[in-house]
Design an enzyme around this catalytic site. Structure first.
Site, PDB file in Angstrom:
ATOM      1  N   GLY A 101       0.827  -1.195   0.000  1.00 39.27           N
ATOM      2  CA  GLY A 101       0.000   0.000   0.000  1.00 39.27           C
ATOM      3  C   GLY A 101       0.863   1.247   0.000  1.00 39.27           C
ATOM      4  O   GLY A 101       0.978   1.934  -0.998  1.00 39.27           O
ATOM      5  N   PHE A 102       1.437   1.540   1.155  1.00 37.64           N
ATOM      6  CA  PHE A 102       2.348   2.675   1.346  1.00 37.64           C
ATOM      7  C   PHE A 102       1.652   4.010   1.076  1.00 37.64           C
ATOM      8  O   PHE A 102       2.316   5.023   0.886  1.00 37.64           O
ATOM      9  CB  PHE A 102       3.608   2.525   0.471  1.00 37.64           C
ATOM     10  CG  PHE A 102       4.206   1.151   0.505  1.00 37.64           C
ATOM     11  CD1 PHE A 102       4.679   0.630   1.699  1.00 37.64           C
ATOM     12  CD2 PHE A 102       4.270   0.364  -0.639  1.00 37.64           C
ATOM     13  CE1 PHE A 102       5.210  -0.656   1.757  1.00 37.64           C
ATOM     14  CE2 PHE A 102       4.801  -0.916  -0.591  1.00 37.64           C
ATOM     15  CZ  PHE A 102       5.269  -1.428   0.607  1.00 37.64           C
ATOM     16  N   LYS A 130       7.534 -10.799  15.482  1.00 34.59           N
ATOM     17  CA  LYS A 130       8.110 -11.157  14.180  1.00 34.59           C
ATOM     18  C   LYS A 130       7.666 -10.178  13.084  1.00 34.59           C
ATOM     19  O   LYS A 130       8.490  -9.595  12.374  1.00 34.59           O
ATOM     20  CB  LYS A 130       7.691 -12.589  13.819  1.00 34.59           C
ATOM     21  CG  LYS A 130       8.372 -13.140  12.602  1.00 34.59           C
ATOM     22  CD  LYS A 130       7.979 -14.605  12.352  1.00 34.59           C
ATOM     23  CE  LYS A 130       8.923 -15.550  13.079  1.00 34.59           C
ATOM     24  NZ  LYS A 130       8.748 -16.956  12.630  1.00 34.59           N
ATOM     25  N   ASN A 141       2.866  -8.838  17.668  1.00 38.67           N
ATOM     26  CA  ASN A 141       3.588  -9.938  17.010  1.00 38.67           C
ATOM     27  C   ASN A 141       5.007  -9.468  16.733  1.00 38.67           C
ATOM     28  O   ASN A 141       5.245  -8.693  15.806  1.00 38.67           O
ATOM     29  CB  ASN A 141       2.872 -10.326  15.704  1.00 38.67           C
ATOM     30  CG  ASN A 141       3.565 -11.480  14.988  1.00 38.67           C
ATOM     31  OD1 ASN A 141       4.572 -12.022  15.467  1.00 38.67           O
ATOM     32  ND2 ASN A 141       3.037 -11.860  13.837  1.00 38.67           N
ATOM     33  N   GLY A 164       0.306  -6.435   3.937  1.00 41.69           N
ATOM     34  CA  GLY A 164       1.611  -7.028   4.209  1.00 41.69           C
ATOM     35  C   GLY A 164       2.087  -6.644   5.590  1.00 41.69           C
ATOM     36  O   GLY A 164       3.160  -7.023   6.039  1.00 41.69           O
ATOM     37  N   ARG A 172       2.758  -1.589  23.292  1.00 40.68           N
ATOM     38  CA  ARG A 172       2.754  -3.055  23.381  1.00 40.68           C
ATOM     39  C   ARG A 172       2.996  -3.648  21.993  1.00 40.68           C
ATOM     40  O   ARG A 172       2.398  -3.202  21.014  1.00 40.68           O
ATOM     41  CB  ARG A 172       1.400  -3.525  23.893  1.00 40.68           C
ATOM     42  CG  ARG A 172       1.213  -5.019  23.929  1.00 40.68           C
ATOM     43  CD  ARG A 172       1.544  -5.606  25.278  1.00 40.68           C
ATOM     44  NE  ARG A 172       0.450  -5.361  26.205  1.00 40.68           N
ATOM     45  CZ  ARG A 172       0.538  -5.560  27.537  1.00 40.68           C
ATOM     46  NH1 ARG A 172       1.672  -5.975  28.055  1.00 40.68           N
ATOM     47  NH2 ARG A 172      -0.490  -5.325  28.310  1.00 40.68           N
ATOM     48  N   GLU A 197       5.008   3.223  10.063  1.00 36.79           N
ATOM     49  CA  GLU A 197       5.711   4.350   9.470  1.00 36.79           C
ATOM     50  C   GLU A 197       6.911   4.844  10.258  1.00 36.79           C
ATOM     51  O   GLU A 197       7.801   5.496   9.709  1.00 36.79           O
ATOM     52  CB  GLU A 197       4.695   5.489   9.253  1.00 36.79           C
ATOM     53  CG  GLU A 197       3.769   5.097   8.135  1.00 36.79           C
ATOM     54  CD  GLU A 197       2.452   5.829   8.090  1.00 36.79           C
ATOM     55  OE1 GLU A 197       1.590   5.491   8.898  1.00 36.79           O
ATOM     56  OE2 GLU A 197       2.307   6.703   7.249  1.00 36.79           O
TER      57      GLU A 197
END
Lengths: 206, 754
Positions: free
Chosen positions: B241-242, B633, B631, B471, B628, B718
């Site tokens: 997207g970005f 990864k 995930n 993504g 917090r 970002e």
């Protein structure tokens, strides 16, 4: 891999006879395509005034016969005719690597490869890499190392990486992986994790 | 006993689909009787179309339609109200006016993609061209207007008795003034925009990549003149997207309008070249930063002015000082001002760190110049000026651990041994240098987000919300948050996103998806657990029939009470229910009285070739304070990707606008360069994992039935991009003694000074 490969041409480029849709065709070709596209092609040797060429190749281990416009790319043929949509079109001019597939085990850009040149050859796409439910070690490593984000370049990255290891003998350092994987752009920039994944998968594959 | 996956490394739920090629992106969908569209784009930047000759294209094999501007057969309408902010202000193909170079002027629809593309090349267009407005230096400057969040684009705060910002600067011991330039940048998601539009009566199903599914579909309905509920948007897998998939551009309405007119499903896939003009870019930009400080580097005045482009076709306010110079440092005198110049240029819009990435490049480069001017170490300088209250409003932060980012980053990177004097570290033909910079990005809670949690009789759960996974890993985030809230393993939770039939989801923009979604998932889980208890005491076959709800306690997927214990699946099976579901309340605004930002510190090492000027990034450490972590990864991957976006910003990415033609000079990946694997070293990213106790609601004390472990998160899409380009530029200065304020730092800007 498909045994028909033995009957095909060597791995050193494309012969004129192959390009012309000629003789060195694998035995036991079974048309996989059915329905409208195949019916049209069978009825008309020319489409839109252009003589069609018959491509007989092994795609992901299965023999395939398809009549295509001689100008059709392997990428469009895979995606639009053979319903193999895992191979992605990111630029259509050989600049991004998203469309990378294997032809006779070598990594090629399918957007710059004419489908007509693949007769007698083995084409492998991302759909042909796993062994049933068992992922290829490279696929497994990309999942475990998070070597992907949006996933659009991922089929090309993985096909490129597998051939880099299997066909080209792999890389001896992280820098060499980086260099030899630089034909595959990842805008999400999973690059460091892609390097991790390939380093690990290479150990398993060797 | 399942342990919560919050904060741990979790593989993406869709990883397997993505590595096997089974994940379907918009261009991978098919429909019966499908027709294919291809666009023809303008070759002038401003003027009118005098003629379009479709004859050759119409005579071309397989061609079904040639739509040509001004086109009467396509029914397209104005978008008004709130949805107007998510689209362009003109109707594509409906008039003969050309507003930018690369605008759609015709569209061919044919039986195959090749036939459509071939015929599109046969369409001839003539124009009455006018000179385009292309120079942000020469065109009149006007105030940019308020930011999207409503903040003013111009602000002046002066200490008592100070007459002007210029007076404050003049009264400072040390003054740094610097002007910065950057050219147009592009999002370059790997998936070209692709649309499949399928009508069924007056209902249309659209497959398209969209970052804000709800408003995108709403704008689409207005564009097509149909009710909002008549549009279903499916956006399950999105190839990046970005910012480029925020706006409803001209492509999707054209495909849908053609499908309606033709009476067949239509697919339109943009070429890579068309992506450069039809789907937005980051404005080119000039910025001036002036810093006034004491000899010890304590800031007395900060001034940050900018001039960006304002395309005629879309409103977007570029305010680079917003959340950078107006937020980062304590100063008694503050002045920010954003101006724009109206240009005949393709639509520009937000791109990853829309204001903050260019703004931080300017501010954080100027801070490095102040460090040089005062002889104060760059890290010390920043700690010395750290703001404890938001400079523009005086409000406290909900959570801020920036000082820890600096200290931990400096330690991990080995900053202490650094030589402040440029050109002191040479290895063969390479000059080595190090630099650092600060990262900051606002965290806005988005109102109106709803999640739904469904408990099924096989002891699995489905968590649904119409957000989008570009993504980012948001689908996995939804699963982890749901699993933590319900106290069950992640493998037993199915996330459902990317479909406007689902409850309205978080926009995948502005690093807000996670903190807008998580509290709603927790709330929906709380509601469905309450519903489960209610059923348990009212259903005939339940062992708790007739008991009081207070007698029951839900823990880790199991109801306990009065000597019985049943999993929710077992209870549902027992009472003959296939499943129950509840939605959350709609998300609200955060509690007032606080500002919310994520923070970070970047440290990097570069080497610059003494003979060629080639610059390579060799080491990079980023410490991020992002609340917090859900995930670890995927979060690490996203931060690393953000930093690499900064490498592109600093060293590679620019598109030149040709002043005489209004044409963007680059339109392929061979001449618009983005980082490739060989440009990128290993990148060391650390997340502090300090929950934000305010942004997403109280963190909980474990006394509730529902798990609250995923609360306290802030988005992080970002923050990695903000400041990373400045860290690289500052390292280039340390290596070479050359200060480049005009990014990208290409070798031509270095070689004459080496």
């Amino acid at each position: 891999m498909n045994q028909e490969h033995d009957a095909g041409p060597g791995r050193s480029g494309v012969s004129r006879r192959n390009f012309l849709g000629g003789g060195l065709v694998a035995a036991a070709v079974t048309p996989l395509l059915t329905g409208q596209a195949e019916a049209k092609a069978a009825a008309a040797p020319t489409v839109d005034g252009v003589a069609q060429v018959t491509v007989r190749a092994a795609v992901n281990g299965s023999p395939v016969t398809v009549r295509v416009d001689p100008r059709a790319t392997l990428l469009d043929t895979l995606r639009e005719r053979l319903d193999l949509k895992g191979t992605k079109k990111g630029c259509d001019r050989g600049q991004c690597g998203a469309c990378t597939v294997h032809v006779d085990g070598r990594r090629v850009l399918s957007c710059l490869t004419l489908a007509a040149t693949t007769t007698g050859r083995e084409v492998t796409t991302i759909e042909g890499l796993a062994d049933g439910d068992r992922l290829h070690p490279m696929q497994q490593a990309f999942v475990e190392h998070d070597g992907l984000q949006c996933g659009f370049c991922t089929p090309g990255q993985i096909m490129s990486a597998v051939a880099m290891v299997d066909d080209e003998g792999g890389a001896d350092s992280d820098d060499e992986i980086r260099e030899r994987m630089s034909g595959n752009i990842c805008r999400c920039s999973a690059y460091p994790r892609i390097v991790d994944a390939i380093r690990d998968a290479q150990q398993v594959m060797r | 006993m399942p342990r919560s996956q919050v904060g741990r490394d979790t593989d993406r739920v869709d990883g397997r689909l993505k590595v096997t090629g089974a994940a379907e992106y918009s261009g991978d969908y098919r429909a019966a009787d499908l027709a294919h569209a291809h666009l023809v784009t303008s070759t002038i930047a401003r003027g009118t179309i005098t003629s379009i000759d479709p004859a050759a294209a119409l005579a071309s094999p397989g061609v079904l339609r040639v739509y040509a501007a001004p086109e009467s057969r396509l029914a397209l309408y104005e978008v008004t109200g709130q949805a107007a902010g998510f689209t362009e202000n003109y109707l594509p193909l409906k008039s003969d006016v050309v507003r930018f170079h690369g605008q759609a002027v015709a569209m061919v629809v044919a039986e195959t993609p090749e036939q459509a593309r071939d015929a599109a090349a046969l369409v001839t267009v003539t124009y009455d061209a006018q000179p385009p407005r292309t120079s942000i230096a020469d065109e009149p400057h006007v105030p940019a207007g308020p930011t999207i969040s409503g903040a003013p684009s111009s602000l002046e705060i002066l200490a008592p008795g100070v007459g002007s910002i210029d007076a404050a600067l003049a009264a400072s011991d040390v003054v740094v003034e610097a002007e910065f330039h950057q050219n147009v940048q592009h999002h370059v998601g790997m998936e070209p925009h692709a649309i499949l539009a399928v009508w069924d009566g007056d209902q249309v199903t659209i497959h398209a990549g969209a970052q804000i599914p709800g408003p995108y579909a709403l704008a689409m309905a207005q564009r097509l003149g149909i009710l909002p509920q008549s549009v279903r948007l499916i956006t399950r897998y999105v190839g990046g997207g970005f910012g480029a998939r925020v706006v409803l551009w001209s492509d999707t309405p054209l495909a849908a309008a053609a499908a309606r007119e033709l009476g067949r499903p239509v697919r339109l896939v943009l070429t890579r070249e068309q992506m450069f003009t039809l789907t937005g870019h980051r404005s080119h930009l000039t910025q001036t930063v002036r810093l006034g400080a004491s000899r010890q580097g304590v800031l007395n005045a900060v001034s940050h002015r900018s001039v960006a482009e304002r395309p005629t076709t879309i409103a977007f306010t570029m305010t680079p000082a917003h959340s950078t110079s107006d937020a980062l440092y304590r100063t008694p005198n503050l002045h920010v001002d954003a101006q724009v110049a109206v240009l005949d240029i393709p639509g520009s819009r937000a791109m990853r760190g829309p204001n903050e990435a260019p703004g931080a490049f300017a501010l954080e480069t100027a801070m490095d110049e102040l460090a040089v001017a005062t002889g104060v170490d760059p890290v010390t300088l920043r700690l010395r000026n750290q703001a404890t209250a938001h400079p523009a409003t005086g409000l406290p932060w909900s959570s801020k651990h920036l000082d820890e980012c600096y200290r931990l980053g400096a330690e991990r990177f080995g900053w202490a041994g650094r030589s402040a004097t440029p050109r002191t570290r040479v290895d063969g033909q390479w000059l080595y240098g190090t630099g650092m910079a600060t990262a900051i990005y606002p965290a806005h809670r988005r109102a109106g987000v709803v999640a739904r949690v469904r408990l099924l009789d096989d002891d699995t759960a489905v968590v649904s919300t119409a957000t989008s996974d570009l993504g980012t890993g948001s689908a996995t985030m939804v699963a982890i948050s749901g699993a933590d809230a319900l106290g069950i393993p992640v493998q037993r939770v199915t996330p459902e996103i990317g479909d406007t039939l689902l409850p309205p989801g978080a926009p995948a923009v502005g690093s807000s998806g996670t903190h807008a979604t998580v509290p709603m998932v927790v709330d929906a889980a709380r509601n469905v657990i309450a519903e489960l208890k209610r059923l348990a005491v009212t259903a005939d076959r339940s062992p708790w029939h007739g008991a009081a709800v207070e007698d029951l306690r839900y823990e880790r997927g199991i109801l306990h009470g009065l000597g019985h214990s049943l999993t929710f699946g077992r209870l549902l099976t027992t009472i003959g229910s296939p499943g129950i579901y509840k939605e959350s309340a709609p998300g609200g605004q955060p509690v007032p009285g606080y500002v919310h930002h994520s923070f970070g510190a970047h440290f990097c090492e570069v080497r610059v070739n003494r003979f060629t000027g080639e610059t390579r990034v060799t080491r990079f450490t980023t410490v991020a304070d992002v609340g917090r972590v859900i995930n670890a990864k995927a979060a690490r991957s996203q931060l690393v990707g953000g930093v690499i976006f900064g490498i592109g910003h600093a060293l590679l990415e620019e598109n030149h606008l040709e002043l005489d033609t209004g044409r963007l000079a680059s339109s392929t990946l061979a001449d618009y360069l983005v980082p490739v694997n060989a440009d990128v070293p290993d990148i060391d990213v650390v997340m502090l994992d300090r929950p934000d106790p305010v942004l997403t609601g109280p963190l909980g004390d474990g006394s509730e039935d529902v798990g609250t472990g995923s609360l306290g998160a802030r988005g992080l899409g970002e923050i990695g991009t903000v400041g990373s380009a400045a860290a690289i530029g500052n390292a280039v200065y340390n290596a070479t003694g050359i200060r480049v304020r005009d990014v990208p730092i290409t070798l031509d800007k270095l070689i004459d000074h080496l």
